[in-house]
Scaffold this motif. Structure first.
Motif, short mmCIF file in Angstrom:
data_model
loop_
_atom_site.label_atom_id
_atom_site.label_comp_id
_atom_site.label_asym_id
_atom_site.label_seq_id
_atom_site.Cartn_x
_atom_site.Cartn_y
_atom_site.Cartn_z
N TYR A 700 -7.10 8.50 -2.53
CA TYR A 700 -5.95 8.54 -3.42
C TYR A 700 -4.92 7.52 -2.94
O TYR A 700 -4.93 7.09 -1.77
CB TYR A 700 -5.33 9.94 -3.47
CG TYR A 700 -4.78 10.43 -2.14
CD1 TYR A 700 -3.46 10.20 -1.78
CD2 TYR A 700 -5.61 11.11 -1.24
CE1 TYR A 700 -2.96 10.64 -0.56
CE2 TYR A 700 -5.12 11.56 -0.02
CZ TYR A 700 -3.79 11.31 0.32
OH TYR A 700 -3.30 11.74 1.52
N TYR A 701 -4.03 7.11 -3.84
CA TYR A 701 -3.04 6.10 -3.53
C TYR A 701 -1.68 6.74 -3.26
O TYR A 701 -1.34 7.78 -3.82
CB TYR A 701 -2.88 5.12 -4.71
CG TYR A 701 -4.12 4.33 -5.03
CD1 TYR A 701 -4.47 3.21 -4.29
CD2 TYR A 701 -4.94 4.69 -6.10
CE1 TYR A 701 -5.60 2.48 -4.59
CE2 TYR A 701 -6.07 3.96 -6.41
CZ TYR A 701 -6.40 2.85 -5.65
OH TYR A 701 -7.52 2.13 -5.95
N SER A 702 -0.91 6.09 -2.39
CA SER A 702 0.47 6.49 -2.15
C SER A 702 1.26 5.25 -1.74
O SER A 702 0.68 4.20 -1.43
CB SER A 702 0.55 7.57 -1.06
OG SER A 702 0.01 7.09 0.17
N LEU A 703 2.57 5.37 -1.76
CA LEU A 703 3.44 4.25 -1.43
C LEU A 703 4.37 4.65 -0.29
O LEU A 703 4.84 5.79 -0.22
CB LEU A 703 4.27 3.81 -2.65
CG LEU A 703 3.49 3.34 -3.88
CD1 LEU A 703 4.46 3.04 -5.02
CD2 LEU A 703 2.66 2.11 -3.55
N GLU A 712 12.99 6.74 -4.42
CA GLU A 712 11.71 6.08 -4.62
C GLU A 712 11.83 5.18 -5.84
O GLU A 712 11.98 5.66 -6.97
CB GLU A 712 10.59 7.10 -4.82
CG GLU A 712 10.28 7.91 -3.58
CD GLU A 712 9.09 8.81 -3.80
OE1 GLU A 712 8.60 8.88 -4.93
OE2 GLU A 712 8.63 9.43 -2.83
N GLY A 715 6.36 4.25 -8.26
CA GLY A 715 5.33 5.28 -8.19
C GLY A 715 3.96 4.63 -8.38
O GLY A 715 3.86 3.46 -8.78
N ASN A 718 -3.34 7.10 -10.30
CA ASN A 718 -4.64 7.27 -9.64
C ASN A 718 -5.52 6.03 -9.75
O ASN A 718 -6.50 5.90 -9.02
CB ASN A 718 -5.39 8.46 -10.23
CG ASN A 718 -4.78 9.78 -9.78
OD1 ASN A 718 -4.02 9.81 -8.83
ND2 ASN A 718 -5.11 10.86 -10.48
N MET A 741 1.42 -0.07 0.23
CA MET A 741 0.53 0.75 -0.60
C MET A 741 -0.62 1.25 0.26
O MET A 741 -1.28 0.48 0.97
CB MET A 741 -0.02 -0.08 -1.77
CG MET A 741 -0.83 0.73 -2.77
SD MET A 741 -1.20 -0.28 -4.24
CE MET A 741 -2.16 0.89 -5.18
N THR A 744 -5.87 6.44 0.92
CA THR A 744 -6.30 7.41 1.94
C THR A 744 -7.50 8.18 1.42
O THR A 744 -7.43 8.79 0.35
CB THR A 744 -5.16 8.38 2.27
OG1 THR A 744 -3.99 7.64 2.61
CG2 THR A 744 -5.55 9.29 3.41
N THR A 752 -4.49 -0.35 3.72
CA THR A 752 -3.13 -0.71 3.33
C THR A 752 -3.10 -2.06 2.65
O THR A 752 -3.98 -2.90 2.85
CB THR A 752 -2.20 -0.75 4.56
OG1 THR A 752 -2.65 -1.77 5.45
CG2 THR A 752 -2.18 0.59 5.27
#
Length: 917
Positions: A700-703, A712, A715, A718, A741, A744, A752
């Motif tokens: 999954y992606y996150s910032l 923030e 955003g 997916n 970015m 994980t 990253t």
């Protein structure tokens, strides 16, 4: 066809007819005629007295009947009964009988009338020698059926010179018509296949027994044919047009009628045959997937399908294979659809299919099924482990979980107290022992807390309580020899050895048991409660018949996949060999894993199993569980086997990876965002990849945003799309950010990439109204003033110098000053000037290049002419460069060529030059 009117002292009218194509003895049908006597009651004088007589009047103009017959000649003496009518006169005398339509008999030229009376004859006659008619008669037959054939030979009674009081009138039949009328219009689809009956014909005729023929008189096409009573197509996909066919129906007497059939072939309307439709899909779908096939009917034209409002749904309509029109259209779920049951659990899709002529549409309702939690089916629970019998890798318990979506379940476990000798296999839920010796554990009870995750939801923990029996100090057998030998055929019930035991738990009862290998050894040996080993009381020991079998036949080993460390933990085989003490006796191990044998190897000496060339479960088709047979062989070739269950666990090997590109060689992606961009705008999409299979390949992606305090700004979806999450108008003077970015995976590995965001400052034009400056406050004005003052001073000084030099220095105007006088030049000889030719104006474009002037030429051969360039407009007379002096040289060598011209730029210079020359 003609009809018969029979008259038996009466007239019988027969109106039935049948259309005739051809006959061997007649060509046309009479419109109306009389067969037999037209006035039968004129022949009533005599009456025969016979019974059961059958007559036939051989006169084409004289038919008759009581059972009123129609006969048709087949050969010279053979006749066929065409049909008959039954008449029962109501009284003696003249009688007329109208034959009903349903009983009418069709007749042809050449047919004969006759009659039959079962009783006494009732038809009278007259005799006269002038009557030329021959009548035939015979008796002896009591019944007749239409189609019967009789031989009317001369041996039958032949009667001449008689005329019977019977007759029949024929009448022309009705004209047949087709059931479709005179003009018939119809429409068919272009998709109608070959051989289809598009129109069924029938004949309308009151003369029901007539034989009819239907013909095609004319047609303007070759696409249809008449097959019996059906109009059929001759090919598939008849072109769209209007076609006309003229049909004719004719009976045996050539009564005809025609009908015109107009056939319009129209374009087949496209249809979606399986919409509307309702279906359901799971919330947890995340890959592109075909969810519904469309069934579209369009026989001939090229057609396409698409979906309306695709921007608002995670679905699309497309072909299964790219390129060209195809019937294989389906509704697909987009990749990374981000289905959310709580946000939207139903979609209404409108699908449109169209060809060049028509459009069809339908709706598909897709309901979202919420992903359900997996459910433990056998926890909480408890199990007992025997510390004496169960060893490393033994399965203690198998956790069972059900999941409505059949997702892959991953198990995790902790023990309380910590450090318990148990582990749970990630995917199978099998709880296994991790130690061989359990009795030495301080705790006799362990609570195993187990959780299960289906990739979306985690359930638990649930508890499995494991009780270990026989946690105790282990007694020690103190005097067992390493081996001992025994001769075969030893005496029965011989005491071989007494076992001594040391046990710290002295109060525990001592129970001696023994296991034997091979198993058959148990019938040759035993141990009693005092630890004495005895030979059997009944079985003699015969070396040649002892089987070699192992004590334990099933083992299991497990390890992680790897391409580096190849060996499995060493399996502790329970191999019993009576010959182990014999010099030179060794054990050799072999392995057979069926089709997977090439994946594993075994150390022939130790029995340790290893990967042959490394093991990578991320290669498609690589199994996680392998069943093998291990064979142990001694030096003499005696063997035994056991089964080993080999389990290989997935390892999260690969980190999610963001791709390199020419514009992001260091996985640093520059992007420009403007302060006026709205919330929700996608600024970039970066897709990572993970080479791991199963759940380890899911990420999954996150910032990570370390600017702007806690807000923030961005955003991520997916699918790796980064969008604006906060208002950017506060950055109207520009800004730059580095957004980290992360991708994980489920094993915690993180890839990253850096997104370098630039918000440019907007360019603006500002209009300012200021107070006008004074003249001396403007630097430009002061500079110009300074230069003007300096220039004026310089001009004044120059003028002063000129005046001073004029009035103080000697000049030529003073009579006694000779310093400025020039010496007189020597006189020049006078030269007679020839007359000048008229001026010639020549455009500059036409002038030849100037030729050189030689100083040695005589002056009297040179003429100068002043003129103007006609191509140049003079602005004033002072513009000396617009005037040209044209030179023409008359010399002896050139013969005075008037076209030899030379031009110069300045008139004055040319005059001076000529003077010098």
């Amino acid at each position: 066809m003609d009809f018969l009117n029979f008259v038996v002292l009466f007239i019988l009218l027969v109106y039935k007819f049948t259309k005739v194509q051809t006959y061997d003895h007649v060509t046309t049908c009479a419109v109306s005629s009389t067969i037999g006597e037209s006035v039968p009651y004129d022949f009533k004088d005599l009456l025969d007295i016979s019974t059961g007589a059958v007559y036939m009047v051989e006169d084409e103009n004289f038919p008759t009947t009581i059972y009123l017959h129609i006969w048709r000649r087949l050969s010279s003496n053979s006749y066929e009964l065409v049909g008959f009518n039954t008449v029962t006169p109501t009284d003696v005398g003249h009688f007329e009988y109208d034959v009903p339509i349903s009983e009418r008999i069709s007749v042809k030229h050449g047919d004969y009338i006759g009659w039959f009376t079962a009783g006494s004859e009732v038809i009278s006659y007259n005799e006269h020698s002038s009557y030329p008619i021959m009548n035939r008669k015979f008796t002896g037959q009591t019944s007749f059926t239409a189609g019967d054939t009789l031989d009317w030979t001369t041996s039958r009674n032949t009667i001449t010179n008689r005329q019977y009081a019977i007759g029949a009138r024929t009448a022309s039949g009705d004209t047949p018509t087709l059931n479709i009328g005179t003009n018939y219009e119809m429409t068919i689809d272009e998709s109608t296949v070959v051989g289809t009956a598009i129109l069924t014909l029938s004949v309308v005729d009151d003369d029901v027994s007539d034989i009819h023929t239907i013909n095609v008189l004319s047609t303007d096409n070759g696409y249809f044919e008449l097959n019996s009573l059906a109009l059929e197509t001759l090919q598939d996909e008849i072109p769209e047009a209007t076609y006309i066919m003229e049909l004719e129906v004719i009976d045996e007497c050539y009564h005809t009628s025609t009908s015109t059939v107009t056939i319009t072939v129209q374009n087949t309307v496209i249809t979606i045959d399986n919409l509307p439709h309702t279906l359901t899909i799971r919330e947890d779908l995340y890959l592109e997937e075909k969810i519904y096939d469309l069934i579209v009917t369009e026989a001939t034209d090229i057609w396409y399908c698409d979906m309306l409002d695709t921007n608002d749904t995670p679905f699309l309509t497309r072909q299964e294979d790219a390129g060209g029109p195809s019937p294989d259209y389906a509704i697909y779920l987009n990749p990374w659809p981000q289905l959310d049951y709580d946000a939207n659990n139903k979609y209404l899709l409108t699908v449109k299919c169209y060809d060049d002529h028509h459009t069809a549409s339908g709706t598909a309702t897709i309901s979202i099924i919420k992903n359900t939690d997996p459910v433990f089916t056998n926890l909480d629970n408890s199990v007992t482990v025997d510390a004496l019998t169960q060893v490393n890798s033994d399965i203690v318990f198998t956790v069972s979980v059900t999941d409505d979506e059949n997702d892959q379940i991953i198990f995790t476990m902790t023990t309380s107290p910590a450090g318990g000798p148990f582990d749970i296999l990630d995917y199978s839920g099998k709880v296994v022992l991790t130690e061989n010796v359990l009795r030495h554990h301080a705790s006799a009870t362990y609570d195993l807390s187990i959780t299960a995750n289906d990739g979306y939801n985690t359930i638990g923990p649930r508890t499995l309580t494991v009780n270990i029996n026989d946690i105790n100090d282990k007694p020690v057998l103190s005097n067992l020899p390493a081996n001992m030998n025994l001769l075969e055929n030893a005496a029965l019930s011989t005491s071989l050895f007494t076992v001594s035991v040391d046990d710290l738990d002295i109060s525990d009862p001592r129970v001696f048991t023994a296991t034997f290998g091979p198993r058959r050894a148990a019938k040759y040996f035993s141990i009693d409660s005092d630890g004495v080993i005895w030979t059997s009381a009944v079985h003699n020991i015969d070396y040649d018949y002892i089987e070699s079998t192992s004590i334990k036949t099933h083992y299991s080993i497990s390890r992680d996949e790897s391409n580096e460390s190849l060996s499995f933990p060493l399996t502790r085989y329970h191999v019993y060999d009576p010959d182990v003490a014999r010099d030179g006796d060794v054990h050799e191990y072999f392995i057979d894993c069926g089709t997977n044998t090439s994946r594993l190897s075994i150390n022939n000496n130790t029995g340790q199993i290893s990967f042959r060339d490394g093991y990578d479960l991320d290669i498609e088709g690589t199994p996680t569980d392998i069943s093998c047979i291990v064979n142990v062989t001694d030096i003499d070739g005696l063997t035994d086997t056991c089964q080993i269950a080999v389990n290989i666990r997935y390892v999260n090997e690969y980190t999610p990876f963001f791709p390199y590109s020419p514009w992001a060689p260091l996985r640093q992606y520059p992007v420009t965002v403007y302060s006026y961009d709205i919330i929700g705008t996608i600024i970039i999409t970066i897709t990572a990849t993970d080479s791991d299979l199963t759940e380890h390949g899911t990420f999954y992606y996150s910032l990570v945003q370390t600017f702007n305090g806690s807000a923030e700004l961005f955003g991520v979806l997916n699918n790796g799309s980064v969008y604006i999450k906060s208002d950017f108008s506060i950055y109207d003077n520009g800004a730059t950010f580095d957004v980290l970015m992360l991708a994980t995976d489920t094993g915690g590995l993180i890839g990253t990439a850096t997104i370098q965001v630039t918000i440019p400052a907007p360019t603006t034009t500002t209009t300012t109204t200021e107070t006008p400056l004074r003249y001396t406050e403007d630097i430009v004005n002061t500079s110009l003033l300074s230069f003007g003052v300096v220039g004026g001073i310089v001009v004044i000084l120059l003028i002063g110098c000129l005046l001073f030099s004029y009035f103080t220095l000697p000049t030529c105007n003073r009579p006694k000053c000779n310093c400025c006088k020039r010496k007189p030049k020597p006189p020049k000889p006078k030269v007679k000037t020839p007359p000048l030719p008229p001026p010639v104006y020549t455009p500059m474009e036409a002038m030849p290049l100037p030729r050189g002037i030689l100083l040695g030429e005589p002056a009297d051969e040179r003429v100068y002419i002043t003129g103007k360039d006609p191509s140049t407009k003079l602005k004033s007379r002072n513009n000396s460069r617009d005037e040209r002096i044209y030179e023409q040289t008359y010399s002896n060598s050139q013969g005075g060529d008037p076209n030899k011209w030379m031009s110069t730029v300045d008139k004055e210079e040319n005059i001076n030059q000529s003077a010098q020359l």
